[in-house]
Design an enzyme around this catalytic site. Structure first.
Site, PDB file in Angstrom:
ATOM      1  N   GLU A 146       1.369  52.020  76.320  1.00  0.00           N
ATOM      2  CA  GLU A 146       0.711  51.135  77.304  1.00  0.00           C
ATOM      3  C   GLU A 146       1.640  50.862  78.495  1.00  0.00           C
ATOM      4  O   GLU A 146       2.024  49.718  78.767  1.00  0.00           O
ATOM      5  CB  GLU A 146       0.309  49.818  76.631  1.00  0.00           C
ATOM      6  CG  GLU A 146      -0.696  50.027  75.514  1.00  0.00           C
ATOM      7  CD  GLU A 146      -1.239  48.728  74.946  1.00  0.00           C
ATOM      8  OE1 GLU A 146      -0.519  47.724  74.921  1.00  0.00           O
ATOM      9  OE2 GLU A 146      -2.409  48.732  74.526  1.00  0.00           O
ATOM     10  N   GLU A 187      -5.307  53.771  69.849  1.00  0.00           N
ATOM     11  CA  GLU A 187      -5.436  52.396  69.366  1.00  0.00           C
ATOM     12  C   GLU A 187      -6.861  51.920  69.581  1.00  0.00           C
ATOM     13  O   GLU A 187      -7.376  52.005  70.696  1.00  0.00           O
ATOM     14  CB  GLU A 187      -4.508  51.418  70.105  1.00  0.00           C
ATOM     15  CG  GLU A 187      -3.060  51.559  69.759  1.00  0.00           C
ATOM     16  CD  GLU A 187      -2.213  50.495  70.412  1.00  0.00           C
ATOM     17  OE1 GLU A 187      -2.714  49.384  70.670  1.00  0.00           O
ATOM     18  OE2 GLU A 187      -1.038  50.800  70.695  1.00  0.00           O
TER      19      GLU A 187
HETATM   20  C1  BGP Z   1      -1.637  46.705  71.904  1.00  0.00           C
HETATM   21  C2  BGP Z   1      -0.281  47.145  71.347  1.00  0.00           C
HETATM   22  C3  BGP Z   1      -0.212  47.219  69.872  1.00  0.00           C
HETATM   23  C4  BGP Z   1      -1.096  46.219  69.132  1.00  0.00           C
HETATM   24  C5  BGP Z   1      -2.410  45.939  69.830  1.00  0.00           C
HETATM   25  C6  BGP Z   1      -3.169  44.797  69.201  1.00  0.00           C
HETATM   26  O1  BGP Z   1      -1.432  46.213  73.178  1.00  0.00           O
HETATM   27  O2  BGP Z   1       0.026  48.451  71.846  1.00  0.00           O
HETATM   28  O3  BGP Z   1       1.151  47.082  69.540  1.00  0.00           O
HETATM   29  O4  BGP Z   1      -0.406  45.087  68.849  1.00  0.00           O
HETATM   30  O5  BGP Z   1      -2.208  45.660  71.189  1.00  0.00           O
HETATM   31  O6  BGP Z   1      -2.684  43.597  69.769  1.00  0.00           O
HETATM   32  P1  BGP Z   1      -2.387  42.341  68.848  1.00  0.00           P
HETATM   33  O7  BGP Z   1      -1.511  42.844  67.752  1.00  0.00           O
HETATM   34  O8  BGP Z   1      -1.738  41.371  69.733  1.00  0.00           O
HETATM   35  O9  BGP Z   1      -3.737  41.881  68.347  1.00  0.00           O
END
Ligand code: BGP
Length: 486
Positions: free
Chosen positions: A192, A385
């Protein structure tokens, strides 16, 4: 012109984690501190409305550094993947994974970032993990930097705003790409990469009060990451021509709040600012609209001779991205009760439900994103993701009936299939958080994503035992039938 019938034969089904959210062992076997290890110590963010993004100052870093000596990191031992990876990988194999996305924890390899030699214990750990994956014919998909830059590079050099960090990253990338050239084929340079503009400390290790124009420093840090990504891509191709190297964007598609031309134009602008990252890493140059924006905001990028050529000649093989939600753009946010414009405190979309953390659930948006990005770039796309964060309940009989997660994944995968039928070249899908891990934004366990439950609460209590949720068997079936039976 081929008309495909569904998911392609060699579709890369799998799941994803990040080192800092899963490994734990934050100071074991020579590992140095990462920026991700520090994040939980900064002021708590209100993630339901996200009124306030994280602001990291020199003072807050001093407090965090002092605090760390007082207690175990809130990321604690993650889910102790560092010691339990064999058990977890066996579960991924049981699911039928073709690919598993993970990151290499940069300060496990170079504890201070500028070390002359790498930490052999760190290198050996990932040798062991990749060997275990290959035992089950699971392809590693490796993120070189998933918000885990060595904290020492922040303290000593000021993070990614300092051009020297490019060289430290490239040395790290060269070291691991050489070490694992026969075990890892798929690489992502930065997780990201657009986070550097959204949360500059998390994405770029830069600290607000050190710059007169913090926005300029953020774009300078991002430029250095683009250059570093190009250098790593160039090196990777020299190390092993079989490598497939991708960029990674948090794709946050923006819809206009109304059909008013001003709102439609605002949505275009917001999408341009998100897609500028893939423009640079896929097209090899900055998009033209930025010149006016830079001039109007006093941003003067410092480039070295050859930077533009590097960007142009070393674009990526594929685009990977995260997709969780869609957002709404308008030129009149106050009409919707939205103040303090930042990424998540967006206008509520009346057509969409939100999860407990305020993320709007929009499966059709994933189809739109796939088609729009494929139209724009015409290179393979990889969803690395996508998933639903939720509080799961363990019933008296030990079952975890996460039908809501099955529903979320089914709806999103249905839209992926539609996009494939619409002619989009989708390489694979690694659901986020194949196994419950520490949430990035909340630093807690209770925001769970996995099809595998981990017995640990937000205070770090629990056995860390793993349990199959209801979604485990469902996802196993989806993979076994290559998406035919969802
Ligand atoms: C994205 C990241 C991941 C993951 C995901 C979910 O931005 O790349 O690392 O964490 O978000 O976010 P969260 O864990 O805050 O719900």
């Amino acid at each position: 012109m081929s008309t495909v019938k569904g998911f392609p034969e060699h579709f890369l089904w799998g799941g994803a984690i990040a080192a800092n959210q899963a490994e734990g062992a934050f100071d074991a076997d020579g590992k140095g501190l990462s920026t991700a290890d520090m994040v939980p110590y900064f002021e708590k963010k209100d993630y339901v409305n996200l009124k306030e993004l994280m602001h990291v100052t020199s003072e807050s870093i001093e407090k965090a550094m002092a605090h760390k000596s007082a207690a175990g990191y809130p990321k604690r031992y993650g889910i102790d993947f560092y010691h339990r990876y064999k058990e977890d990988i066996a579960l991924f194999a049981e699911l039928g994974f073709k690919v598993f996305r993970l990151s290499i924890n940069w300060p496990r390899i170079f504890p201070n970032g500028d070390d002359a030699q790498p930490n052999e214990a760190g290198l050996q750990f990932y040798d062991n993990v990749f060997d275990e994956l290959r035992k089950y014919n699971i392809e590693p998909l490796v993120t070189l930097s998933h918000y885990e830059m060595p904290m020492a590079l922040v303290l000593k050099y000021g993070g990614w705003a300092n051009r020297k960090v490019v060289d430290f990253y490239v040395k790290y990338a060269e070291t691991v790409m050489n070490r694992y050239k026969d075990k890892v084929k798929y690489w992502l340079t930065f997780n990201e990469i657009n986070t550097t503009l959204i949360e500059p400390f998390t994405g770029g290790g830069i600290v607000e009060d050190r710059y007169d124009n913090f926005l300029e420093a953020s774009y300078q840090a991002l430029h250095h990451q683009f250059v570093a990504s190009s250098m790593a891509t160039k090196l990777g191709r020299e190390i092993n021509p079989e490598f497939r190297i991708g960029c990674m964007l948090a794709r946050m598609i923006h819809y206009p709040a109304t059909s008013s031309p001003d709102d439609v134009h605002q949505a275009l602008v917001d999408n341009q600012f998100n897609l500028l990252h893939t423009d640079v890493q896929v097209r090899g140059e900055y998009p033209p609209f930025l010149a006016r924006y830079f001039e109007e905001n006093g941003i003067h990028l410092i480039k070295e001779p050859g930077d533009d050529q590097l960007l142009r000649e070393n674009t990526v093989d594929f685009i990977s991205f995260s997709y969780y939600t869609s957002l709404v753009s308008t030129v009149t946010p106050e009409k919707y009760g939205v103040t303090g414009g930042n990424l998540y405190s967006t206008v509520k979309n009346p057509h969409l439900e939100r999860n407990e953390w305020g993320w709007q659930l929009d499966p059709v948006g994933l189809r739109t994103v796939l088609k729009e990005m494929y139209d724009r770039y015409r290179i393979p796309l990889f969803i690395v993701e996508n998933g639903l964060g939720a509080r799961d309940t363990v019933e008296a009989d030990g079952s975890i009936n996460d039908d809501y997660r099955i529903d979320y994944l089914r709806q999103h995968l249905t839209q992926v299939k539609e996009a494939i039928l619409d002619g989009v070249d989708v390489m694979g899908y690694t659901m986020w958080g194949a196994i419950d891990i520490i949430s990035a934004s909340t630093s807690e366990m209770s925001k769970r994503y996995g099809v595998i439950y981990v017995d640990q609460d937000d205070q770090g209590n629990g056995t860390l035992n793993r349990y199959r949720k209801k979604s485990f068997a469902w996802y196993q079936k989806v993979i076994r039938t290559n998406g035919e039976d969802m």
